[in-house]
Design an enzyme around this catalytic site. Sequence first.
Site, PDB file in Angstrom:
ATOM      1  N   MET A 110       0.814  -1.209   0.000  1.00  0.00           N
ATOM      2  CA  MET A 110       0.000   0.000   0.000  1.00  0.00           C
ATOM      3  C   MET A 110       0.854   1.269   0.000  1.00  0.00           C
ATOM      4  SD  MET A 110      -2.896   0.400  -0.549  1.00  0.00           S
ATOM      5  CE  MET A 110      -4.440   1.153  -0.396  1.00  0.00           C
ATOM      6  N   CYS A 111       1.956   1.285   0.800  1.00  0.00           N
ATOM      7  CA  CYS A 111       2.727   2.529   0.895  1.00  0.00           C
ATOM      8  C   CYS A 111       3.454   2.833  -0.403  1.00  0.00           C
ATOM      9  CB  CYS A 111       3.681   2.498   2.090  1.00  0.00           C
ATOM     10  SG  CYS A 111       4.998   1.323   1.886  1.00  0.00           S
ATOM     11  N   THR A 112       3.797   1.781  -1.165  1.00  0.00           N
ATOM     12  CA  THR A 112       4.409   1.996  -2.476  1.00  0.00           C
ATOM     13  C   THR A 112       3.399   2.665  -3.403  1.00  0.00           C
ATOM     14  OG1 THR A 112       5.897   0.126  -2.287  1.00  0.00           O
ATOM     15  CG2 THR A 112       5.345   0.819  -4.508  1.00  0.00           C
TER      16      THR A 112
ATOM     17  N   ASN B  90       2.538   6.355  -1.746  1.00  0.00           N
ATOM     18  CA  ASN B  90       3.592   7.353  -1.534  1.00  0.00           C
ATOM     19  C   ASN B  90       4.776   7.271  -2.488  1.00  0.00           C
ATOM     20  OD1 ASN B  90       2.097   8.151   0.721  1.00  0.00           O
ATOM     21  ND2 ASN B  90       3.099   6.599   1.975  1.00  0.00           N
TER      22      ASN B  90
END
Lengths: 329, 509
Positions: free
Chosen positions: A198-200, A203
């Site tokens: 998810m963070c890839t 962000n």
Amino acid sequence: MTRTNIAIRPYLRTKGKFADEEYEPGEEVLYALTTSKILVLGAGGLGCEILKNLASSGFKEIHVIDMDTIDLSNLNRQFLFRTQDIGRPKAEVAAEYVMKRFKGVNIIPYYGKLQDKDEAYYAQFQVVISGLDSIEARRWINNTLVNLVDPEDASSVKFLIDGGTEGFRGQTKVIIPTFTACYECSLDTISGQTTYPMCTITNNPRLPEHCIEYVSTIEWPQSHKDQKLDMDDPEHVTWLHERSLARAKEFGIEGITRSLCLGVVKNIIPAIASTNAIIAASCCNEAFKIVTSSNPILENFMMYSGNDSVFTYTFAYERKDDCPVCGGL
Amino acid sequence: MSKEEKYDRQLRLWQSSGQSNLEHSRIVLVSPNLASLELMKNLILPGLGHFTILDSEENVITEEDLSNNFYITEDQLGLSKAEVFASNLNELNLDSTHEVVKIEGTVQDFLASDDLSDKFPWNSYDFIVANWQFPSLIDLVQGLSNTSLIVVNSLSFFGTLRIFQKSYKFIETHSEKMLDLRLLNPWKELTDYSDSIDLEALDLQEHSQIPFLIIQLKAMEEYKRQHGGELPKAYSDRKVYKAIIQGWKKSYDELNFDEALTNSNKIFNPQKVPEDLQKIFDSLEGDFDAKDKYWLLVKALKIFVDSNDGNLPLTGEIPDMDSTTENYMTLKGIYKDKFSKDLTNFEGHLQELNVNEIKFTTDEIVKFIKNSKYLYYSKLSSKLINNVDLFIEDFGSELSEFQSIILSFIMIENYYLQFNTIPSLTDINALLNITKLFLNNKIQITETYEKVLYEILRVEGKELANISSIMGGIGAQELLKLITLQYKPLDDFLVFDGIRSVSERYKIK
Ligand SMILES: [Zn+2]
């Protein structure tokens, strides 16, 4: 006039040197072939080939289940369909076509889900050939056929022949429920869909795929509320494509195309007629040997790869004692 | 109707360049059998340009065809096979075009005629598909510059496939790539970037966003500093190297350090010219042709490698890795710049060699460079296996299962080409005698051979729809590779056994 069995007869009239010792060739074998009921799951790339092959190798009583309708992108391999059939149920069009081509073959189509049918329905078949594209549907039929097994009744054991393809690769699995490895036993050999953290996605996107994932899973629900993203709707695809391009530009990422958007969101698996032909025919070859006993059957998995020359790998996959479906049975 | 949409599932395999080749390809099918019809179907569906069916006018649809052939309807009984098959196949995809050529007399007589090359415009076709190894056809193809021959056969539960083509010259092999990241011998710009980052000075957030390639590079510098400039070589050295990375980790959940560790063995993979590519370089000596694009590119590559300390041009690709977008893009930019420099150098070498001023597009050159590590080249034999010594040369002197299938097919083929009929069980002694003569006491007939021969003879030349469909599918896959010039084709002989569902490949010498 109807089609005869001239070309099939010699295979069943004499006994080959590789056949089982107890095997008796003759008219009864031919009768078994023409009367045995066989079920085909899926009328897509593999299904079309399977129906053609069954009709061309002497089977007469065939059922087919498929829940899809015909789409333009099917026509490069699903050869029982034409442009004018787009939008119609695959199972129905496929059955009509084969019956028209091959008089004397009876094909009963069902346009719907496997789960709509009960145990009594599945109990009428001797062999089930699966040309499905979903792991879940395969698990369901595997589970259903394992549950049908009554240790007191040999006829309750239904052969499941499972075919699958991806690009130039494919595999055939012969499953004899409770006797050989079932589909579930081999589940850990099957790779699932690629997922991104998810963070890839939110962000630190680095690949075009990351941008497409962001737009389809985060931007779309934000701007479209309850409307679901439908990748068969060209307007939806255009929106997704444009938004993904914009996001990629913002991060300096190259390589977004409409085709990639479709591929990522629909998880499209490349498919060609020739691979389907190889695997479908391999499945039908096993069905023919099972029903006629004219030669020994595959034990029990065959992998095919055409990426680098031609390579087949045939091996006995072992049953798992702790299989949640067939373990302990 | 959009072609991109219709052909979407295959364009993902061979892209528009492969599709364009397919749409311009022309095939002539000689005297179809079930296997070669299936093969054609699998090429027409994805959009083959043109096919011609060449057959005797005497060949008409029989009741036997009706019993196992899907590509006819029963009201076509008695009609010309060539015409019926051609129109029924073309109906599968109207993007293809077709032609029917009917000849007087038998196909065997036609193919045996002295002026065969003048009787048909063979050289206007890219491929000839046939089901027996007609010696005259093999001879003919040797004299044609751009036409290859595919022989596919299916009888009983067995099948064979052979490709007659002068050579394979493939660039896009779609091999699983081991990327050359140059961490053992980095160039200046990469080292400069790595040196500009001071790991210790970073806060935890920044520290956990440094691409793993930089971590590996820095650890390599540190190792060299500790070991008098030596690189880690032995397994124990690599453990020391890994310990350096482990020691720099600031927090247990730094994914980038985990990636640096799990990918650390790959650094030591040999990155220079792989063995297969070296063989292609070695072939330059005898096979270089200054008018051939492939050889010009290969020679330019060899010159590049020789003048770059054995390194291939960099492809500019790096794997995805945990990092901020910015760090990743900076690193990627450094690799891309190096690729551009290598490209310019390569183009210089190519230009010097290209005395005939053959036109190359930048796309062509870029494609070549990106695939240069995994090029594929092979020369094929046109040998007809017509005596036992030649058989032994390729298949050995033991008649086990695969050899028995191959020998049975050769014997039946010889019988068929001589008597124009496929033998059945009543001919088994004749076939065994022919085999004994062929083997000339150099190989003994085995029980396996007798079993296989019996299995084939008992089916009286009837094809099994399933086995023909498998062989047609395999043949079509191979033709697709030969047409799109992508992936790696069979080189050059395959035997398939549908009883055990196994296959074996051989390269004919
Ligand atoms: Zn199981």
